[in-house]
Each structure stands twice: as structure tokens, then as C-alpha cells.
Write a protein that holds these residues in place. Structure first.
Motif, short mmCIF file in Angstrom:
data_model
loop_
_atom_site.label_atom_id
_atom_site.label_comp_id
_atom_site.label_asym_id
_atom_site.label_seq_id
_atom_site.Cartn_x
_atom_site.Cartn_y
_atom_site.Cartn_z
N ARG A 26 39.42 -76.25 -37.93
CA ARG A 26 38.19 -75.47 -37.93
C ARG A 26 37.68 -75.30 -36.49
NH1 ARG A 26 33.25 -76.98 -38.71
NH2 ARG A 26 31.84 -75.41 -39.47
N LEU A 27 37.87 -76.36 -35.71
CA LEU A 27 37.39 -76.34 -34.33
C LEU A 27 38.21 -75.36 -33.48
CD1 LEU A 27 35.16 -77.58 -32.65
CD2 LEU A 27 36.76 -79.36 -31.94
N GLU B 47 27.06 -81.03 -33.42
CA GLU B 47 28.38 -81.62 -33.12
C GLU B 47 29.44 -80.53 -32.99
OE1 GLU B 47 29.51 -84.65 -35.98
OE2 GLU B 47 27.60 -85.65 -35.55
N SER B 48 29.44 -79.57 -33.93
CA SER B 48 30.45 -78.49 -33.87
C SER B 48 30.27 -77.67 -32.60
CB SER B 48 30.30 -77.53 -35.06
OG SER B 48 30.50 -78.21 -36.23
N TYR B 49 29.02 -77.37 -32.26
CA TYR B 49 28.75 -76.55 -31.07
C TYR B 49 29.25 -77.27 -29.82
CZ TYR B 49 26.27 -73.75 -27.64
OH TYR B 49 25.98 -72.95 -26.58
N THR C 107 25.23 -81.88 -37.83
CA THR C 107 26.57 -81.32 -38.04
C THR C 107 26.77 -80.11 -37.14
OG1 THR C 107 26.44 -81.99 -40.34
CG2 THR C 107 28.10 -80.35 -39.84
N LEU D 286 37.09 -72.00 -34.27
CA LEU D 286 35.78 -71.79 -33.63
C LEU D 286 35.97 -71.41 -32.16
CD1 LEU D 286 32.77 -71.98 -34.00
CD2 LEU D 286 32.91 -74.45 -33.77
#
Ligand code: NAD
Length: 315
Positions: A91-92, A309-311, A306, A95
Motif C-alpha cells: 500500500r505504501l 503514519e501513512s503520510y 493511522t 502511495l
């Protein structure tokens, strides 16, 4: 906004972009519609196809495949462009690739002199909206994402169906990430002015069978089910984007759950997340803070963590 001419530019003329375009045309929402895609032939073909429907439409919209320079006098630039997940890709990694796609879009849009509102649909929408805000340098109020607008529509439909009432009389929201950590603040859910928790307590079946939790789960997993059945979701999001566009172009001051930058509301800051906002011609006029319970505030905080963290994982 220019007097008498409402102009929308769509970047990304795939399933989502074109469902939105088709909905704009059928609801006569703007006067000029520009289609941009890295695949120019696709944008041209889509413009031709829509133009051939004009004879049957209620509007005399001008529709064409354009260039980034066409954003200069647009009221709204809507980004539906994105790349699909490759087999085995995390997923990362996806992204990071979508962040690259946005770099190739936001720069030329801003360079055109565009001075309107950015509306983002590309997933993960809360992160992509934050990226759009960072890359554009625009004031956060002028950059919003579709957030949980579609999830909220799904919730209203399901609660209305269960209570056998018009979904338009259900006042309830899905908040948080447009994704797995989203939640329904049931303490704030009403049928007209009656709390839905109260209605559920009065009904043995609802109370004993955990019907509201069942509905919440159905909303959270709706996209997975649609994707399993037909590979992608696009009509619902196309209509949600149309609703947000109407609120902006009509300076409506409507309450919609869009992805907006929190600046201390709910004890959170520096994160884009789906919350009820008042939408007018300037984008997010203001965030409407609801009186969430401690438990609901905790869910929102987890969702924001969440997203942060993803950003941060992108860089
Ligand atoms: P799609 O593959 O059908 O369309 C994507 C389009 O983007 C393609 O036409 C592609 O050519 C274009 N594109 C790719 N890179 C580009 C670039 N650099 N510049 C310009 N155009 C570029 O995908 P779709 O089904 O339309 O979905 C689009 C996005 O919307 C996805 O990220 C999807 O996850 C998201 N989505 C969001 C919601 C929501 O609620 N926010 C709901 C459904 C789908």
C-alpha cells in the motif's frame, strides 16, 4: 468565481472521473467542463462521447479535452487520476507512486495561475488531499477531499432502509479516514430530531441484535464488496463529488463530510480527515465540531494517527 460561467476541470478521466462528468452533465452543474488525462486519446474520446449526449441534456455545457493551461480560470480542479496497485505491491509503494502522479499534476495546475478550489478523489483520499495542499501551497480551506461523503451517503441509505424512513431525514455521519479506521459517532445520529440510539433502545430487535454495529460494518466494507463484484466503484463517488461541487459553485454553506485539515478541532492538528464541514464558494468555510463522546474521540484520534503514519511513510 467568474460571473455567469461555472468552470470545472477533471484530471483523470477513468471510471471515477467520467462517472462524475456524466453526473455533472445530467444535473447541469457547470457551464464549461475540461477533461485532462495523461492518456490524451482517452480524454478526447470521453469528451466526444459526452458531447454526443448534449442533444438529450438539459444544459448547453461546453465540454472538451484540454491542457493544464485551461485551469487558469477554472473554479474547481477535481483530481481523480491515479495508478492501480501492481501485483505484490505494498500500500505504501502504491502511495509513493500516486504521490509522483500528483507531483506531475499539481505543479502545472498551479503554474497555470489557477486560483480556485482543489477537490481530490484519488485514494487514499485523505493522504492525497494533504499532498495536494502541500504541493500547491494553497490555504488549507481551498483544498478538500471527498473524505467520508460517500460513506455517509451509504450510512444514511442503510439506516433509512432499516428504519423504513427517507434517508434524507437521517442526520448521521461517518467520520475519520476514508478506509478501515472510519467510524460512526452514533451519539450524534438523529432521525429528524430523535436520537437513533434512543430509537434502537426502544426496539428489542435492534438493541439485542446489535443492528447499528452491523450497519456500521456494512458501510466500512461496502467498497470491498463492490470491488469484488465489479472490480471498481465509481457511480456513488461520482455523485458524491457532484454534490460537493454543487455546494461550492452554489455557495450553499451545506454540511458535508469532506476531508479537511484539522487545526485543533477534536484535539487534532496537521491531518486531513473526514469530518462534517460547512462548504461554500471558498471550499471549507469551517469545520463543524460535534460533541463526540470520549470513546468516539478516541476512535477519531486513532484514525488520525493511522493517517499521520501513512503520510510520514512516504518521505
Ligand atoms: P482508472 O484507472 O479508471 O482511472 C485513472 C485515470 O488516471 C486513468 O485514465 C489514467 O490514465 C489517469 N492518470 C494516471 N496517471 C495520470 C497522470 N500523471 N496525469 C493525468 N492522469 C493520469 O481509476 P478509477 O476507477 O477512475 O479510480 C481513480 C481513483 O479514484 C483511484 O485512486 C480510486 O481508488 C479512487 N476512488 C476514490 C473513491 C473515494 O471515495 N474517494 C471511490 C472510488 C474510487
Amino acid at each position: 468565481m467568474q460571473a455567469g460561467k461555472r468552470k470545472v476541470v477533471i484530471v483523470g478521466t477513468g471510471m471515477v472521473g467520467m462517472s462524475y462528468a456524466y453526473s455533472l452533465l445530467n444535473q447541469s452543474v457547470c457551464d464549461e467542463l475540461v477533461l485532462i488525462d495523461v492518456n490524451k486519446a482517452r480524454a478526447e474520446g470521453e469528451a466526444m462521447d459526452l458531447n454526443h449526449g448534449l442533444a438529450f441534456a438539459n444544459s448547453s455545457m461546453t465540454i472538451y479535452a484540454g491542457e493544464y493551461e485551461d485551469c487558469a480560470d477554472a473554479d474547481i480542479v477535481v483530481i481523480c487520476a491515479g495508478v492501480a496497485q501492481k501485483p505484490g505491491e505494498t500500500r505504501l509503494d502504491l502511495l509513493k507512486r500516486n504521490a509522483e502522479v500528483f507531483r506531475s499534476i499539481i505543479g502545472p495546475v498551479v503554474a497555470s495561475g489557477f486560483n480556485g478550489i482543489f477537490l481530490v478523489a484519488t485514494n487514499p483520499v485523505d493522504i492525497m488531499t494533504r499532498i495536494t495542499c502541500e504541493l500547491s501551497g494553497f490555504n488549507a480551506g481551498r483544498v478538500l477531499g471527498s473524505g467520508t461523503a460517500l460513506d455517509t451517503a451509504r450510512l444514511r441509505y442503510l439506516v433509512g432502509d432499516y428504519l423504513k424512513t427517507d434517508p434524507r431525514n437521517i442526520h448521521a455521519y461517518v467520520m475519520g479516514e476514508h478506509g478501515d479506521s472510519e467510524f460512526v459517532p452514533w451519539s450524534q445520529a438523529l432521525l429528524a430530531t430523535k436520537p437513533i440510539l434512543e430509537i434502537c433502545q426502544e426496539d428489542q430487535v435492534c438493541a439485542q441484535q446489535g443492528k447499528l454495529q452491523e450497519i456500521e460494518e456494512e458501510v466500512r466494507t461496502a467498497a470491498y464488496k463492490i470491488i469484488e463484484a465489479k472490480r471498481a466503484t465509481y457511480y456513488g463517488i461520482g455523485m458524491a463529488l457532484t454534490r460537493i461541487t454543487k455546494a461550492i459553485l452554489g455557495d450553499e454553506r451545506s454540511v458535508l463530510t469532506v476531508s479537511a485539515m484539522l487545526k485543533g478541532e477534536y484535539g487534532q492538528r496537521d491531518v486531513y480527515v473526514g469530518v462534517p464541514c460547512i462548504i461554500n464558494k471558498n471550499g471549507v468555510q469551517r469545520i463543524l465540531p460535534l460533541n463526540l463522546t470520549e470513546e468516539e474521540l478516541d476512535k477519531l484520534a486513532k484514525s488520525c494517527d493511522t493517517l499521520r503514519e501513512s503520510y510520514e511513510g512516504i518521505f
